[in-house]
Design an enzyme around this catalytic site. Structure first.
Site, PDB file in Angstrom:
ATOM      1  N   PRO A 147       0.826  -1.209   0.000  1.00  0.00           N
ATOM      2  CA  PRO A 147       0.000   0.000   0.000  1.00  0.00           C
ATOM      3  C   PRO A 147       0.857   1.254   0.000  1.00  0.00           C
ATOM      4  CG  PRO A 147      -0.846  -1.585   1.572  1.00  0.00           C
ATOM      5  CD  PRO A 147       0.454  -2.139   1.077  1.00  0.00           C
ATOM      6  N   CYS A 148       0.431   2.258  -0.753  1.00  0.00           N
ATOM      7  CA  CYS A 148       1.282   3.427  -0.973  1.00  0.00           C
ATOM      8  C   CYS A 148       1.084   4.533   0.050  1.00  0.00           C
ATOM      9  CB  CYS A 148       1.034   3.998  -2.369  1.00  0.00           C
ATOM     10  SG  CYS A 148      -0.636   4.652  -2.595  1.00  0.00           S
ATOM     11  N   GLN A 149       0.064   4.418   0.930  1.00  0.00           N
ATOM     12  CA  GLN A 149      -0.225   5.530   1.828  1.00  0.00           C
ATOM     13  C   GLN A 149       0.964   5.873   2.727  1.00  0.00           C
ATOM     14  OE1 GLN A 149      -2.153   2.960   1.241  1.00  0.00           O
ATOM     15  NE2 GLN A 149      -4.252   3.599   0.859  1.00  0.00           N
ATOM     16  N   TYR A 191       4.046   5.799   2.028  1.00  0.00           N
ATOM     17  CA  TYR A 191       5.125   6.462   1.308  1.00  0.00           C
ATOM     18  C   TYR A 191       4.686   7.764   0.644  1.00  0.00           C
ATOM     19  CZ  TYR A 191       6.973   1.693   1.603  1.00  0.00           C
ATOM     20  OH  TYR A 191       7.381   0.465   2.042  1.00  0.00           O
TER      21      TYR A 191
END
Length: 335
Positions: free
Chosen positions: A35-37, A39
């Protein structure tokens, strides 16, 4: 499909399930991305500790576990550009640590930051695409073919039925006539299958008034709405110094819109429909169009009745379909 959270206590069960499915066969390719949240620049700016304690920062370690166990010839890894600058609590870059870890388990890696709008996707979406190859070889990056059709947003969503706030549904609905080429060339439109999930969320009268102001400002002056410029009676947020563009029109006369992200499930304010007569935020199907999902893709929702939130999450968290296709075509050609 194994619908399980990847964590220490579940890993052995997940491996056992995959081993049974493989039945002795090997894997050529693993794709995925944590999941990108944790970063993302937005996520870090909203967190007092810049999300350094977020457990999702370390999911790449599980990725390495899969590489170690199944030893695919190649892997592909996607994430937000913020990964390049995200640090842990001692100032180390996560990106450097993960590339070092991938090398330790046997993979050379190469990466590029790709702009989605260079490949036929109508979004200002920038993502890291990292690829790994087992061994020590170099020069294996699958550069996708660029395509900039110049189509504007109005053409991409303009053939969907007219809706006002709160109207529409998840059931199939007929499209308007379409005389363009992009929707066919991109694989989005299929005249034999009606679309689903064209359902507008309801909005308060206050939000609808703000939407009208934002659309007029763009249509008349080509200017974006600054939250501080709203009449005082329409302002309810205490934070007046950041996120001043929290209300934003998906401009119909541009070839690229703002990035479609999962936050659209919260309120839709950042994705205002450009037609002031419809006066609403985007439907799941319109968001899916901008992510280049084919119209015949039906989104599952376990809610009863089926709700927009998980559907918007699926759309916003996805890699644009056309970009994935173009990368896959180059993988086939090069690898």
């Amino acid at each position: 499909m194994i619908n399980r959270k990847i964590e220490k206590k579940s890993l052995s069960d997940i491996f056992a399930h995959i081993d049974k499915l493989l039945d002795g066969h090997s894997l050529d390719l693993i794709t995925g991305g944590p999941p990108c949240q944790a970063y993302s620049l937005v996520g870090r700016s909203r967190s007092g500790e810049a999300m350094k304690e977020d457990e999702r920062n370390y999911l790449y370690e599980y990725y390495a576990e899969f590489l170690t166990r199944y030893k695919p010839e190649y892997f592909l890894f996607e994430n937000v550009q913020g990964l390049l600058t995200a640090e842990n609590d001692v100032g180390e870059l996560y990106f450097d640590k993960m590339r070092k870890l991938f090398q330790e388990v046997g993979y050379k890696t190469e990466y590029k930051v790709l702009w989605a709008n260079k490949f036929g996707i109508p979004q200002h979406r920038k993502r890291i695409i990292l690829v790994g190859k087992r061994g020590k070889g170099t020069g294996f990056y699958p550069e996708p073919e660029k395509w900039e059709p110049g189509v504007i947003i109005e053409e991409i969503i303009g053939d969907l039925p007219f809706l006002k706030s709160g109207q529409g549904g998840i059931s199939p609905c007929e499209l308007k006539d379409y005389n363009g080429e992009y929707l066919y060339q991109s694989g989005i439109r299929n005249d034999d299958i009606p679309v689903t999930w064209h359902k507008a969320r309801p909005h308060t009268e206050r939000d609808l008034e703000i939407y009208r102001i934002a659309v007029r400002k763009w249509n008349q002056k080509k200017e974006r709405l600054d939250y501080n410029d709203l009449p005082e009676k329409l302002k309810t947020h205490n934070n007046r110094s950041s996120f001043k563009d929290r209300y934003k029109v998906v401009a119909s006369d541009l070839t690229s819109c703002q990035t479609i992200v999962a936050h659209i499930s919260k309120d839709g304010h950042y994705y205002i429909h450009p037609d002031i007569r419809q006066n609403r935020s985007l439907t799941p199907r319109e968001a899916a169009r901008l992510q280049t999902f084919p119209d015949d893709y039906f989104y599952e929702s376990i809610a009863e009745p089926p709700g927009r939130t998980p559907v918007f999450h699926q759309i916003g968290n996805a890699v644009p379909v056309l970009l994935a296709q173009k990368i896959a075509e180059k993988l086939l050609e090069i690898w």
